[in-house]
Design a protein around this motif. Sequence first.
Motif, short mmCIF file in Angstrom:
data_model
loop_
_atom_site.label_atom_id
_atom_site.label_comp_id
_atom_site.label_asym_id
_atom_site.label_seq_id
_atom_site.Cartn_x
_atom_site.Cartn_y
_atom_site.Cartn_z
N GLY A 35 -8.17 -0.04 11.79
CA GLY A 35 -8.98 -0.38 10.64
C GLY A 35 -8.11 -0.67 9.43
O GLY A 35 -6.87 -0.55 9.47
N GLU A 36 -8.76 -1.03 8.36
CA GLU A 36 -8.02 -1.41 7.15
C GLU A 36 -7.15 -0.27 6.64
O GLU A 36 -5.97 -0.47 6.31
N SER A 37 -7.70 0.94 6.61
CA SER A 37 -6.92 2.06 6.06
C SER A 37 -5.78 2.45 6.98
O SER A 37 -4.70 2.84 6.50
N ILE A 38 -5.98 2.36 8.29
CA ILE A 38 -4.88 2.66 9.21
C ILE A 38 -3.78 1.61 9.07
O ILE A 38 -2.59 1.94 9.08
N ALA A 39 -4.18 0.34 8.95
CA ALA A 39 -3.18 -0.71 8.73
C ALA A 39 -2.42 -0.48 7.44
O ALA A 39 -1.21 -0.73 7.36
N ALA A 40 -3.11 0.02 6.41
CA ALA A 40 -2.43 0.31 5.14
C ALA A 40 -1.41 1.42 5.31
O ALA A 40 -0.28 1.34 4.80
N ALA A 41 -1.78 2.49 6.04
CA ALA A 41 -0.83 3.58 6.26
C ALA A 41 0.37 3.11 7.06
O ALA A 41 1.52 3.46 6.75
N GLU A 42 0.13 2.32 8.11
CA GLU A 42 1.24 1.83 8.91
C GLU A 42 2.14 0.89 8.10
O GLU A 42 3.37 0.89 8.27
N ALA A 43 1.52 0.08 7.24
CA ALA A 43 2.32 -0.82 6.40
C ALA A 43 3.20 -0.03 5.44
O ALA A 43 4.38 -0.39 5.23
N LEU A 44 2.68 1.04 4.86
CA LEU A 44 3.50 1.86 3.97
C LEU A 44 4.71 2.42 4.71
O LEU A 44 5.85 2.39 4.20
N VAL A 66 4.55 6.80 -5.22
CA VAL A 66 3.19 6.34 -4.94
C VAL A 66 2.93 6.35 -3.44
O VAL A 66 1.87 6.80 -2.96
N ALA A 67 3.90 5.85 -2.66
CA ALA A 67 3.72 5.78 -1.21
C ALA A 67 3.61 7.18 -0.60
O ALA A 67 2.71 7.44 0.23
N LEU A 68 4.49 8.10 -0.99
CA LEU A 68 4.46 9.45 -0.43
C LEU A 68 3.17 10.18 -0.79
O LEU A 68 2.59 10.88 0.04
N ALA A 69 2.73 10.03 -2.02
CA ALA A 69 1.50 10.70 -2.44
C ALA A 69 0.30 10.18 -1.64
O ALA A 69 -0.55 10.96 -1.19
N ALA A 100 1.17 -0.65 -3.87
CA ALA A 100 0.03 -0.25 -4.71
C ALA A 100 -1.30 -0.53 -4.02
O ALA A 100 -2.23 0.28 -4.07
N ALA A 101 -1.40 -1.70 -3.36
CA ALA A 101 -2.65 -2.04 -2.67
C ALA A 101 -2.90 -1.10 -1.51
O ALA A 101 -4.04 -0.66 -1.27
N ALA A 102 -1.84 -0.76 -0.75
CA ALA A 102 -2.01 0.16 0.37
C ALA A 102 -2.42 1.54 -0.11
O ALA A 102 -3.30 2.19 0.48
N ALA A 103 -1.82 2.01 -1.19
CA ALA A 103 -2.18 3.32 -1.73
C ALA A 103 -3.63 3.32 -2.21
O ALA A 103 -4.36 4.30 -2.01
N ALA A 104 -4.06 2.22 -2.85
CA ALA A 104 -5.44 2.14 -3.31
C ALA A 104 -6.42 2.15 -2.14
O ALA A 104 -7.48 2.77 -2.20
#
Length: 815
Positions: free
Chosen positions: A739-748, A765-768, A714-718
């Motif tokens: 960056g933060e958003s790239i790290a979020a995408a890689e974490a997902l 949620v992750a796919l969307a 949920a945090a990565a999607a946000a």
Amino acid sequence: RVREVGATASARGRRTQMDFPSALAILASPGGHAVPRAEAESIVQAVVNDPSRGIQALCHALDSRDDGTHRLAAVLLSTAAARHWSVLGDDAKAAMRQRTLAALSRAEDRVEMRALVHAADILASRSADDGSPWHELLPALDDAAKSARATHREAAVLLLGSIVESTGAHMNDHHAALVALFAAHLDDPGREVQRVATRALGTTALALQRRGDFLVVADLLPRILAACVDAAARRLDRSDDEGVAVAAEAIAAAATVESDAIFSPDASLLPRVVDVLVGVGTDPRLHPDGSARAAAFDALGCLAASHPGLLDEPRPTAAASAVTAVTAVTAATAPTTTLADEIMPRLCAAAAAAGVDFTAAGRAEGEAESGGFAAAARSTLRRFSLHLPPAVVLPHVVAPLDAALIAGTAPSPGALACLAAVTEGCASDLAEDPIASNVIAAVAAAMDRSADPGSKVAAALAFKELAEHAGHALTELFSHAVIPTLVAAISLAVEHETEGGRGDAAESFVAPAHAAASALCANSGSDEIAPALPGVIPPLLGGALGGWRRGDANTAGMQVLQAMRVPRTNPRARARCLDTLERFARAAAWEFEPFANDVVAALATLATTNGGVGGGGGTDDRDDDASHAARVDREGVAAVRFRALAAMATVIAAVGEESAPPGAVDSILSSATLALSAGSSEDAVARECAFRCFGRLATVLERGLAPWLGGAIAAAAATLAEAEARGGFQPAVSTGNAGESIAAAEALGALVNSCGFATRPHLAVALAALGRAASSPSSPVALRIAAARSLEFSLRPLEESDDGGGDGGGDEKSA
């Protein structure tokens, strides 16, 4: 009160009555009050934006007696003509062209003249595009080129050179006449006219290349080259630095034409071109930091890129030619050489004339050097190595290194800088013995034995290039030499930052040393990088904890290091040590296991203290160390703590959960969750590192992460949604390239790929989120690539459902 109101109304009336010429005059004059200038700007902008009024008003303004108004009107006319040309009538276009030519004929000020030339160039380009020819232009410019006034000649040549480029094929029929006109003005009494004519020849050469007519190229390009070469030689005799530079730039433009016919049918012009360029580049009469010598070396680089075959073509030596002419010696048996062989010794000497400047602030990847002729020579040396055979280039570069080793001394900074320049082009030959052994030994000698800081910096740069372009081969075949050099580079880098890392001087050595380690880690297998671990872990861990010197480690070198009471390294240096330590852990994988427990325990102390072991946030200013610590940015110190968490996760991911101290994994996950929870942290680095923790631990915990998946996904999607909303992503802070958003995408991607069926409740949620990030036009390219890769990984739970993979049995298949 009545008088005040009347005065105010009168002032308002005057302001509303400001006409366009008055507004233009206000803007053209320096200074003035803010209120009238603001009103004048609005009036001028409104008129210029109106095609029915703007063109006529600006044409009238060209007749003004004020020079400042002339200049501003010419600039605005260029903008208005480009913007409104398609809606103007033929009469308006004709009037604009006529007024511009008239203004050019009256111009005496060079600034005004150049503004009018730009406006005329815009008009000529638009006229050519829409088929409304400007018949009066070329005859007027031909007459102006013969004027007794230098300003008129300069304007004519400058405008002709500009329209050759801007009007393209419309000037094809005039190329021959223009080359003759420009060449005739190379000896003009006015220096500015000479330079403008030389630049125009370079522009014409590029236009001929675009034209693509071989017969025309073979006819006109040799004339251009010969004229520019002769001009460069004449200007060199009188030490005209700027004039020589302009001629060298024109030669470079002509040299980019990829047809050997530009040197005449028998290439007889090429030796003359090379001789003049090498002479300019190595002439001590010219200013060392001037533009002429650098431009000459750049032109040589263009020759190497476009005509390498001609430069490497055998030709009789001068002595052999003389002997052949008077004896019966045949050309087949006469000694031969190549132009490249004649260039290389002088090019290397120039490239080694000045090494890197250790005292300057570090530039990109640590290279700090001036923009003078030596830097240009090294750039040209790199182009030679990329386009000519290594056998032509490498012997001249390696010879000074071999001589230094034989003499038992460290190589000079210039010799090492030359090595760095040719490494990419000669990587395969540099990885072969005996060259490889000698090159690595030379780099190690400069790091270990040289007292010259410049030699150490040059050695670090050369080692970085070797690691990037020949790292795998060198590590595999010459690990006995590469590993000690790597350990020495990291040890010196951390020691530099510990002892003097407060300024930017150490950056010139530190950045390439860490970059070399990163490249070797990326290009080496775990068994190849493992021998370096005992040597690199103590300095990197010590640097992360606050500072390290070679005397700080015990004989074993693997005990948890005692950090100083006040950290001497700044947060940026500590973060860099953590980043490099992570790279070694990932590269070594299971080979890191003997050190994992101690490293994770030490990082845990850093991650759970405020500012590092010993309290890096102290305010005691009794000495330099304490006052420096007091100035450390609090946010930077906090970022180090979260980077330590990410480093712990990386080590555990490399060696497995069972090698970590008890409770370490739960502590990392709790801290990462806290960093991602709503309102708990506004620090982008903290959130970035938290995502990295989840992504890396997912590879070892797999479905054991199930209790944490909902909050992390949920945090990565946000985060990805916020990045899309603001049309960008949080840039990297300190070290790291995500960056933060790239790290979020890689974490997902890592969570869904590694945790398998446990992610099914959160998969939508992750796919969307990944789909939006990968397809949104507002997302940066790096983020879209990361999201697309993660989206591919996210298909695994669906595959498990389809083919029965995993441990869930029938329940998972039915789900």
